[in-house]
Design a protein around this motif. Structure first.
Motif, mmCIF file in Angstrom:
data_model
loop_
_atom_site.group_PDB
_atom_site.id
_atom_site.type_symbol
_atom_site.label_atom_id
_atom_site.label_comp_id
_atom_site.label_asym_id
_atom_site.label_seq_id
_atom_site.Cartn_x
_atom_site.Cartn_y
_atom_site.Cartn_z
ATOM 1 N N LYS A 1 -63.978 -82.628 -62.937
ATOM 2 C CA LYS A 1 -63.820 -83.652 -64.010
ATOM 3 C C LYS A 1 -63.085 -85.231 -62.420
ATOM 4 C CE LYS A 1 -62.094 -86.663 -67.478
ATOM 5 N NZ LYS A 1 -61.230 -86.135 -69.301
ATOM 6 N N ASN A 2 -61.552 -84.669 -62.249
ATOM 7 C CA ASN A 2 -60.630 -85.608 -60.904
ATOM 8 C C ASN A 2 -61.903 -85.167 -59.595
ATOM 9 O OD1 ASN A 2 -59.121 -84.999 -62.390
ATOM 10 N ND2 ASN A 2 -57.732 -83.684 -61.691
ATOM 11 N N LYS A 3 -62.919 -84.623 -59.823
ATOM 12 C CA LYS A 3 -63.206 -84.935 -58.387
ATOM 13 C C LYS A 3 -64.532 -86.293 -58.211
ATOM 14 C CE LYS A 3 -64.132 -81.425 -54.944
ATOM 15 N NZ LYS A 3 -65.064 -79.925 -54.454
ATOM 16 N N ARG B 1 -64.176 -89.876 -56.586
ATOM 17 C CA ARG B 1 -65.243 -89.906 -55.494
ATOM 18 C C ARG B 1 -65.798 -91.547 -56.676
ATOM 19 N NH1 ARG B 1 -69.194 -86.538 -57.255
ATOM 20 N NH2 ARG B 1 -68.103 -84.245 -57.133
ATOM 21 N N HIS B 2 -65.892 -91.866 -57.446
ATOM 22 C CA HIS B 2 -66.112 -92.667 -58.474
ATOM 23 C C HIS B 2 -65.498 -94.073 -57.873
ATOM 24 C CE1 HIS B 2 -67.432 -95.573 -61.181
ATOM 25 N NE2 HIS B 2 -66.363 -95.927 -62.019
ATOM 26 N N TYR B 3 -63.886 -93.663 -57.887
ATOM 27 C CA TYR B 3 -63.169 -94.751 -57.309
ATOM 28 C C TYR B 3 -63.036 -95.456 -55.930
ATOM 29 C CZ TYR B 3 -61.738 -95.734 -62.364
ATOM 30 O OH TYR B 3 -61.986 -96.194 -63.586
ATOM 31 N N ASN B 4 -63.085 -94.167 -55.363
ATOM 32 C CA ASN B 4 -63.437 -94.479 -53.607
ATOM 33 C C ASN B 4 -64.365 -95.023 -53.511
ATOM 34 O OD1 ASN B 4 -62.500 -93.917 -51.241
ATOM 35 N ND2 ASN B 4 -64.408 -92.416 -50.829
ATOM 36 N N ASN B 5 -65.771 -95.161 -54.496
ATOM 37 C CA ASN B 5 -67.206 -95.783 -53.869
ATOM 38 C C ASN B 5 -66.768 -96.906 -54.261
ATOM 39 O OD1 ASN B 5 -68.516 -93.922 -52.946
ATOM 40 N ND2 ASN B 5 -69.844 -92.766 -54.517
ATOM 41 N N ASN C 1 -54.769 -98.599 -58.832
ATOM 42 C CA ASN C 1 -54.022 -98.959 -60.087
ATOM 43 C C ASN C 1 -54.636 -98.127 -61.232
ATOM 44 O OD1 ASN C 1 -51.762 -100.334 -58.531
ATOM 45 N ND2 ASN C 1 -51.757 -101.558 -59.373
ATOM 46 N N LYS C 2 -55.540 -98.487 -61.727
ATOM 47 C CA LYS C 2 -56.261 -97.936 -62.811
ATOM 48 C C LYS C 2 -56.562 -96.320 -62.708
ATOM 49 C CE LYS C 2 -60.624 -98.345 -65.846
ATOM 50 N NZ LYS C 2 -61.397 -99.088 -66.208
ATOM 51 N N MET D 1 -55.663 -91.070 -63.732
ATOM 52 C CA MET D 1 -55.135 -89.171 -62.503
ATOM 53 C C MET D 1 -53.688 -88.924 -64.060
ATOM 54 S SD MET D 1 -57.940 -88.392 -61.109
ATOM 55 C CE MET D 1 -57.232 -86.940 -60.466
ATOM 56 N N LYS D 2 -53.045 -89.364 -63.300
ATOM 57 C CA LYS D 2 -51.446 -89.147 -64.099
ATOM 58 C C LYS D 2 -51.941 -88.846 -66.167
ATOM 59 C CE LYS D 2 -47.170 -90.926 -65.060
ATOM 60 N NZ LYS D 2 -45.658 -91.883 -64.721
ATOM 61 N N ASP D 3 -52.304 -90.009 -66.704
ATOM 62 C CA ASP D 3 -53.059 -89.366 -67.769
ATOM 63 C C ASP D 3 -53.502 -87.816 -67.495
ATOM 64 O OD1 ASP D 3 -53.683 -89.768 -70.556
ATOM 65 O OD2 ASP D 3 -55.408 -89.200 -70.106
ATOM 66 N N ILE D 4 -54.639 -88.059 -66.987
ATOM 67 C CA ILE D 4 -54.725 -86.007 -66.892
ATOM 68 C C ILE D 4 -54.212 -84.569 -66.256
ATOM 69 C CG2 ILE D 4 -56.864 -84.579 -65.338
ATOM 70 C CD1 ILE D 4 -58.364 -86.921 -65.460
ATOM 71 N N ASP D 5 -52.924 -84.948 -66.134
ATOM 72 C CA ASP D 5 -51.633 -84.331 -65.548
ATOM 73 C C ASP D 5 -51.297 -84.100 -66.458
ATOM 74 O OD1 ASP D 5 -52.403 -83.765 -63.198
ATOM 75 O OD2 ASP D 5 -51.344 -85.324 -61.472
ATOM 76 N N HIS D 6 -50.625 -85.044 -67.477
ATOM 77 C CA HIS D 6 -50.296 -84.838 -68.241
ATOM 78 C C HIS D 6 -51.137 -84.723 -69.307
ATOM 79 C CE1 HIS D 6 -46.412 -87.485 -68.585
ATOM 80 N NE2 HIS D 6 -46.722 -88.443 -68.151
#
Length: 162
Positions: free
Chosen positions: A2-4, A8-12, A31-32, A37-42
Protein backbone atom coordinates in the motif's frame (compact mmCIF):
# COMPACT_ATOMS: atom_id res chain seq x y z
CA UNK A 1 2.48 -2.69 -0.95
CA UNK A 2 0.00 0.00 0.00
CA UNK A 3 2.84 2.39 0.87
CA UNK A 4 4.59 1.61 -2.42
CA UNK A 5 1.39 2.27 -4.35
CA UNK A 6 0.79 5.60 -2.59
CA UNK A 7 4.39 6.71 -3.12
CA UNK A 8 4.25 5.78 -6.81
CA UNK A 9 0.87 7.47 -7.29
CA UNK A 10 1.96 10.76 -5.73
CA UNK A 11 5.29 10.64 -7.56
CA UNK A 12 3.41 10.44 -10.86
CA UNK A 13 1.15 13.33 -9.83
CA UNK A 14 4.21 15.39 -8.88
CA UNK A 15 5.79 14.72 -12.29
CA UNK A 16 2.62 15.78 -14.05
CA UNK A 17 2.33 19.03 -12.06
CA UNK A 18 6.03 19.80 -12.47
CA UNK A 19 5.76 19.44 -16.28
CA UNK A 20 2.73 21.74 -16.19
CA UNK A 21 4.81 24.24 -14.15
CA UNK A 22 2.47 24.27 -11.14
CA UNK A 23 4.75 24.50 -8.06
CA UNK A 24 1.93 25.17 -5.59
CA UNK A 25 0.19 21.98 -6.67
CA UNK A 26 3.45 20.04 -6.18
CA UNK A 27 3.78 21.36 -2.61
CA UNK A 28 0.13 20.53 -1.93
CA UNK A 29 0.61 16.96 -3.23
CA UNK A 30 3.78 16.55 -1.11
CA UNK A 31 1.95 17.65 2.03
CA UNK A 32 -0.98 15.33 1.34
CA UNK A 33 1.34 12.38 0.75
CA UNK A 34 3.19 13.07 4.01
CA UNK A 35 -0.07 13.23 5.97
CA UNK A 36 -1.22 9.91 4.50
CA UNK A 37 2.11 8.20 5.24
CA UNK A 38 2.15 9.56 8.81
CA UNK A 39 -1.39 8.25 9.32
CA UNK A 40 -0.35 4.81 8.05
CA UNK A 41 2.63 4.80 10.45
CA UNK A 42 0.33 5.72 13.35
CA UNK A 43 -2.12 2.95 12.49
CA UNK A 44 0.62 0.38 12.02
CA UNK A 45 2.32 1.27 15.30
CA UNK A 46 -1.04 1.12 17.11
CA UNK A 47 -1.69 -2.32 15.63
CA UNK A 48 1.75 -3.58 16.73
CA UNK A 49 1.30 -2.31 20.30
CA UNK A 50 -2.28 -3.61 20.54
CA UNK A 51 -1.14 -7.05 19.35
CA UNK A 52 1.62 -7.04 21.96
CA UNK A 53 -0.90 -6.08 24.68
CA UNK A 54 -3.35 -8.77 23.56
CA UNK A 55 -0.65 -11.46 23.85
CA UNK A 56 0.78 -10.14 27.17
CA UNK A 57 4.13 -9.27 25.58
CA UNK A 58 6.40 -7.23 27.85
CA UNK A 59 9.14 -6.38 25.31
CA UNK A 60 8.98 -5.36 21.65
CA UNK A 61 12.28 -5.86 19.83
CA UNK A 62 13.15 -3.79 16.77
CA UNK A 63 16.19 -3.62 14.52
CA UNK A 64 18.34 -0.54 14.96
CA UNK A 65 18.42 0.66 11.38
CA UNK A 66 20.88 3.53 11.76
CA UNK A 67 22.86 4.42 8.65
CA UNK A 68 20.83 1.96 6.57
CA UNK A 69 20.82 4.33 3.62
CA UNK A 70 24.59 4.40 3.50
CA UNK A 71 25.29 0.75 4.36
CA UNK A 72 22.97 -1.06 1.96
CA UNK A 73 23.65 -1.80 -1.65
CA UNK A 74 21.65 0.61 -3.75
CA UNK A 75 20.20 0.37 -7.18
CA UNK A 76 18.08 2.75 -9.18
CA UNK A 77 15.11 0.46 -8.61
CA UNK A 78 15.38 0.44 -4.80
CA UNK A 79 16.92 3.86 -4.25
CA UNK A 80 13.69 5.84 -4.12
CA UNK A 81 11.82 3.38 -1.89
CA UNK A 82 14.76 3.15 0.52
CA UNK A 83 15.11 6.92 0.85
CA UNK A 84 11.39 7.51 1.39
CA UNK A 85 10.95 4.76 3.97
CA UNK A 86 9.96 6.26 7.32
CA UNK A 87 11.54 3.66 9.63
CA UNK A 88 12.62 6.24 12.21
CA UNK A 89 9.16 7.76 12.48
CA UNK A 90 7.54 4.32 12.76
CA UNK A 91 10.04 3.28 15.46
CA UNK A 92 9.38 6.43 17.50
CA UNK A 93 5.60 5.92 17.19
CA UNK A 94 5.98 2.34 18.42
CA UNK A 95 8.22 3.57 21.26
CA UNK A 96 5.84 6.16 22.65
CA UNK A 97 2.72 4.00 22.26
CA UNK A 98 4.45 1.03 23.88
CA UNK A 99 5.59 3.24 26.76
CA UNK A 100 2.00 4.36 27.35
CA UNK A 101 0.95 0.68 27.39
CA UNK A 102 3.77 -0.28 29.79
CA UNK A 103 5.67 -2.29 27.19
CA UNK A 104 9.44 -1.95 26.84
CA UNK A 105 11.07 -1.46 23.41
CA UNK A 106 14.55 -2.87 22.83
CA UNK A 107 16.77 -2.48 19.80
CA UNK A 108 18.96 -5.26 18.46
CA UNK A 109 21.75 -5.35 15.89
CA UNK A 110 20.25 -6.13 12.45
CA UNK A 111 23.45 -7.76 11.11
CA UNK A 112 22.79 -11.17 9.53
CA UNK A 113 19.28 -11.51 11.00
CA UNK A 114 17.91 -12.84 7.71
CA UNK A 115 20.93 -15.08 7.05
CA UNK A 116 21.56 -17.04 10.29
CA UNK A 117 19.86 -20.40 10.70
CA UNK A 118 18.10 -20.51 14.11
CA UNK A 119 18.63 -24.30 14.28
CA UNK A 120 22.33 -24.77 13.48
CA UNK A 121 23.63 -21.16 13.52
CA UNK A 122 25.16 -21.35 10.02
CA UNK A 123 25.21 -18.15 7.94
CA UNK A 124 23.75 -18.65 4.50
CA UNK A 125 22.36 -16.17 1.99
CA UNK A 126 18.68 -16.55 1.15
CA UNK A 127 17.76 -17.16 -2.46
CA UNK A 128 14.83 -14.93 -3.46
CA UNK A 129 12.40 -14.59 -0.55
CA UNK A 130 12.95 -18.13 0.77
CA UNK A 131 15.72 -19.23 3.11
CA UNK A 132 16.99 -22.81 2.94
CA UNK A 133 19.78 -24.04 5.21
CA UNK A 134 21.99 -27.08 4.65
CA UNK A 135 20.56 -28.60 7.84
CA UNK A 136 17.14 -28.73 6.14
CA UNK A 137 15.50 -25.71 7.79
CA UNK A 138 13.28 -23.72 5.40
CA UNK A 139 11.28 -20.54 5.90
CA UNK A 140 10.50 -17.13 4.45
CA UNK A 141 13.41 -14.68 4.78
CA UNK A 142 11.36 -12.05 6.64
CA UNK A 143 10.07 -14.65 9.11
CA UNK A 144 13.64 -15.83 9.66
CA UNK A 145 14.68 -12.26 10.46
CA UNK A 146 11.81 -11.90 12.94
CA UNK A 147 12.73 -15.19 14.63
CA UNK A 148 16.38 -14.15 14.93
CA UNK A 149 15.46 -10.71 16.29
CA UNK A 150 13.15 -12.32 18.84
CA UNK A 151 15.85 -14.76 19.93
CA UNK A 152 18.59 -12.11 19.91
CA UNK A 153 20.49 -11.60 23.13
CA UNK A 154 22.64 -8.80 21.69
CA UNK A 155 21.02 -5.77 23.29
CA UNK A 156 21.96 -2.37 21.84
CA UNK A 157 19.66 -0.10 23.82
CA UNK A 158 16.10 1.02 24.33
CA UNK A 159 16.25 4.40 22.61
CA UNK A 160 16.42 5.08 18.90
CA UNK A 161 19.04 7.73 18.24
CA UNK A 162 18.85 9.52 14.94
Amino acid sequence: RKNKYIRRHYNNLRKRFQKAKKPKAVVKINNKEQRIMKDIDHKLSREIVNTAKAHDISVIKLERLQNIRSTTRTSRKNNHSLHTWSFYRLATFIEYKAKLAGIEVEYVDPAYTSQICPICGRIQHAKDRNYTCRCGYQTHRDLLGAINICNSTEYIGNRYTA
